[in-house]
Design a protein around this motif. Structure first.
Motif, PDB file in Angstrom:
ATOM      1  N   LYS A   8       0.877  -1.323  -0.013  1.00 56.62           N
ATOM      2  CA  LYS A   8      -0.075  -0.152   0.042  1.00 56.62           C
ATOM      3  C   LYS A   8       0.747   1.258   0.102  1.00 56.62           C
ATOM      4  CE  LYS A   8      -3.653  -2.074   2.517  1.00 56.62           C
ATOM      5  NZ  LYS A   8      -4.674  -2.114   3.651  1.00 56.62           N
ATOM      6  N   ILE A   9       1.886   1.268   0.845  1.00 58.68           N
ATOM      7  CA  ILE A   9       2.810   2.532   1.028  1.00 58.68           C
ATOM      8  C   ILE A   9       3.450   2.708  -0.343  1.00 58.68           C
ATOM      9  CG2 ILE A   9       4.732   3.652   2.175  1.00 58.68           C
ATOM     10  CD1 ILE A   9       3.745   2.144   4.538  1.00 58.68           C
ATOM     11  N   THR A  10       4.047   1.762  -0.872  1.00 56.88           N
ATOM     12  CA  THR A  10       4.733   2.064  -1.984  1.00 56.88           C
ATOM     13  C   THR A  10       4.097   2.145  -3.539  1.00 56.88           C
ATOM     14  OG1 THR A  10       6.111   0.095  -1.460  1.00 56.88           O
ATOM     15  CG2 THR A  10       6.320   0.695  -3.704  1.00 56.88           C
ATOM     16  N   ALA A  11       2.644   1.659  -3.468  1.00 56.66           N
ATOM     17  CA  ALA A  11       1.780   2.015  -4.362  1.00 56.66           C
ATOM     18  C   ALA A  11       1.336   3.510  -4.428  1.00 56.66           C
ATOM     19  CB  ALA A  11       0.605   1.209  -4.423  1.00 56.66           C
ATOM     20  N   SER A  53      23.093   4.670  -9.825  1.00 52.52           N
ATOM     21  CA  SER A  53      23.311   6.047  -9.767  1.00 52.52           C
ATOM     22  C   SER A  53      22.796   6.717  -8.659  1.00 52.52           C
ATOM     23  CB  SER A  53      22.959   6.648 -11.134  1.00 52.52           C
ATOM     24  OG  SER A  53      21.630   6.452 -10.933  1.00 52.52           O
ATOM     25  N   LYS A  54      21.621   6.129  -8.095  1.00 48.52           N
ATOM     26  CA  LYS A  54      20.925   7.014  -6.855  1.00 48.52           C
ATOM     27  C   LYS A  54      20.583   8.443  -7.144  1.00 48.52           C
ATOM     28  CE  LYS A  54      23.389   4.070  -3.436  1.00 48.52           C
ATOM     29  NZ  LYS A  54      24.231   4.309  -2.231  1.00 48.52           N
ATOM     30  N   ARG A  61      12.725   4.552  -4.239  1.00 46.98           N
ATOM     31  CA  ARG A  61      13.775   3.567  -4.499  1.00 46.98           C
ATOM     32  C   ARG A  61      13.926   2.868  -3.294  1.00 46.98           C
ATOM     33  NH1 ARG A  61      17.505   6.806  -6.028  1.00 46.98           N
ATOM     34  NH2 ARG A  61      18.080   7.436  -4.115  1.00 46.98           N
ATOM     35  N   LYS A  62      13.928   3.493  -2.199  1.00 47.39           N
ATOM     36  CA  LYS A  62      14.276   2.628  -1.063  1.00 47.39           C
ATOM     37  C   LYS A  62      13.099   1.430  -0.642  1.00 47.39           C
ATOM     38  CE  LYS A  62      13.412   4.643   3.081  1.00 47.39           C
ATOM     39  NZ  LYS A  62      13.515   5.695   4.165  1.00 47.39           N
ATOM     40  N   LEU A  63      11.698   2.081  -1.043  1.00 43.96           N
ATOM     41  CA  LEU A  63      10.402   1.297  -0.944  1.00 43.96           C
ATOM     42  C   LEU A  63      10.500   0.166  -1.769  1.00 43.96           C
ATOM     43  CD1 LEU A  63       7.752   3.812  -0.203  1.00 43.96           C
ATOM     44  CD2 LEU A  63       8.839   2.264   1.509  1.00 43.96           C
ATOM     45  N   LEU A  64      11.004   0.423  -2.884  1.00 45.94           N
ATOM     46  CA  LEU A  64      11.219  -0.672  -3.878  1.00 45.94           C
ATOM     47  C   LEU A  64      12.073  -2.011  -3.379  1.00 45.94           C
ATOM     48  CD1 LEU A  64      10.730   1.227  -7.199  1.00 45.94           C
ATOM     49  CD2 LEU A  64       9.163  -0.602  -6.108  1.00 45.94           C
ATOM     50  N   VAL A  65      13.346  -1.231  -2.994  1.00 39.95           N
ATOM     51  CA  VAL A  65      14.320  -2.234  -2.404  1.00 39.95           C
ATOM     52  C   VAL A  65      14.125  -3.149  -1.321  1.00 39.95           C
ATOM     53  CG1 VAL A  65      16.760  -2.404  -1.802  1.00 39.95           C
ATOM     54  CG2 VAL A  65      16.252  -0.757  -3.625  1.00 39.95           C
ATOM     55  N   ALA A 100      18.395  -5.491  -8.073  1.00 38.54           N
ATOM     56  CA  ALA A 100      18.207  -6.233  -9.126  1.00 38.54           C
ATOM     57  C   ALA A 100      16.758  -6.377  -9.254  1.00 38.54           C
ATOM     58  CB  ALA A 100      18.849  -7.318  -9.678  1.00 38.54           C
ATOM     59  N   ILE A 101      16.211  -7.061  -8.027  1.00 38.15           N
ATOM     60  CA  ILE A 101      14.725  -7.295  -8.183  1.00 38.15           C
ATOM     61  C   ILE A 101      13.803  -6.014  -7.944  1.00 38.15           C
ATOM     62  CG2 ILE A 101      12.771  -8.349  -6.739  1.00 38.15           C
ATOM     63  CD1 ILE A 101      14.786 -10.406  -8.467  1.00 38.15           C
ATOM     64  N   ALA A 102      14.458  -5.121  -7.334  1.00 37.91           N
ATOM     65  CA  ALA A 102      13.798  -3.665  -7.271  1.00 37.91           C
ATOM     66  C   ALA A 102      13.640  -3.046  -8.658  1.00 37.91           C
ATOM     67  CB  ALA A 102      14.495  -2.933  -6.244  1.00 37.91           C
TER      68      ALA A 102
END
Length: 131
Positions: A8-11, A53-54, A61-65, A100-102
């Motif tokens: 939910k938070i990432t979406a 590259s960040k 990005r942090k939520l996906l990782v 890589a999965i993120a």
């Protein structure tokens, strides 16, 4: 939220942060905008990749990782039917595999946001056990 690793938070963060996904030509451009793709260096026709590259939104990005960590953990336990995922976890360090999965998840997010619909196929992603 039908994508493994996206809750939910990432979406909600994707909806809030991404202005218009159709502005990105490809999924790689979207992932690059997030700063989750490897930085490329080329000279004399030789192409090499470095760290990510960040550049971009650090929160998304942090939520996906973070969402990718359970997928990597389940693949380590050989609970995945996807050979690509299992071989990735076997040959790369834990956090590198999570990034890589993120990256892969970000590309799926772009495809679903631009084309609409839901993620119907979670083939290869280990499913959580329902308690």
């Amino acid at each position: 939220m039908t994508i493994p690793g996206v809750g939910k938070i990432t979406a909600a963060t994707v909806r809030a942060v991404v202005p218009d996904a159709t502005l990105f030509k490809t999924a790689r451009h979207f992932a690059s905008w997030l700063g989750i793709t490897p930085r490329s260096f080329s000279s004399g026709g030789k192409l090499s990749y470095g760290r990510i590259s960040k550049i971009g939104n650090g929160e998304l990005r942090k939520l996906l990782v973070i969402g990718a960590f359970p997928i990597v953990a389940r693949a380590r336990g050989r609970q995945s039917t996807n050979e690509w995922l299992y071989s990735l976890v076997k040959r790369k360090p834990y956090k590198v595999a999570a990034v890589a999965i993120a990256n892969r998840t970000a590309r799926i997010v772009w495809a679903l946001v631009t084309n609409g619909g839901v993620c119907s196929s979670t083939k290869g992603f280990p499913q959580p056990e329902l308690a």
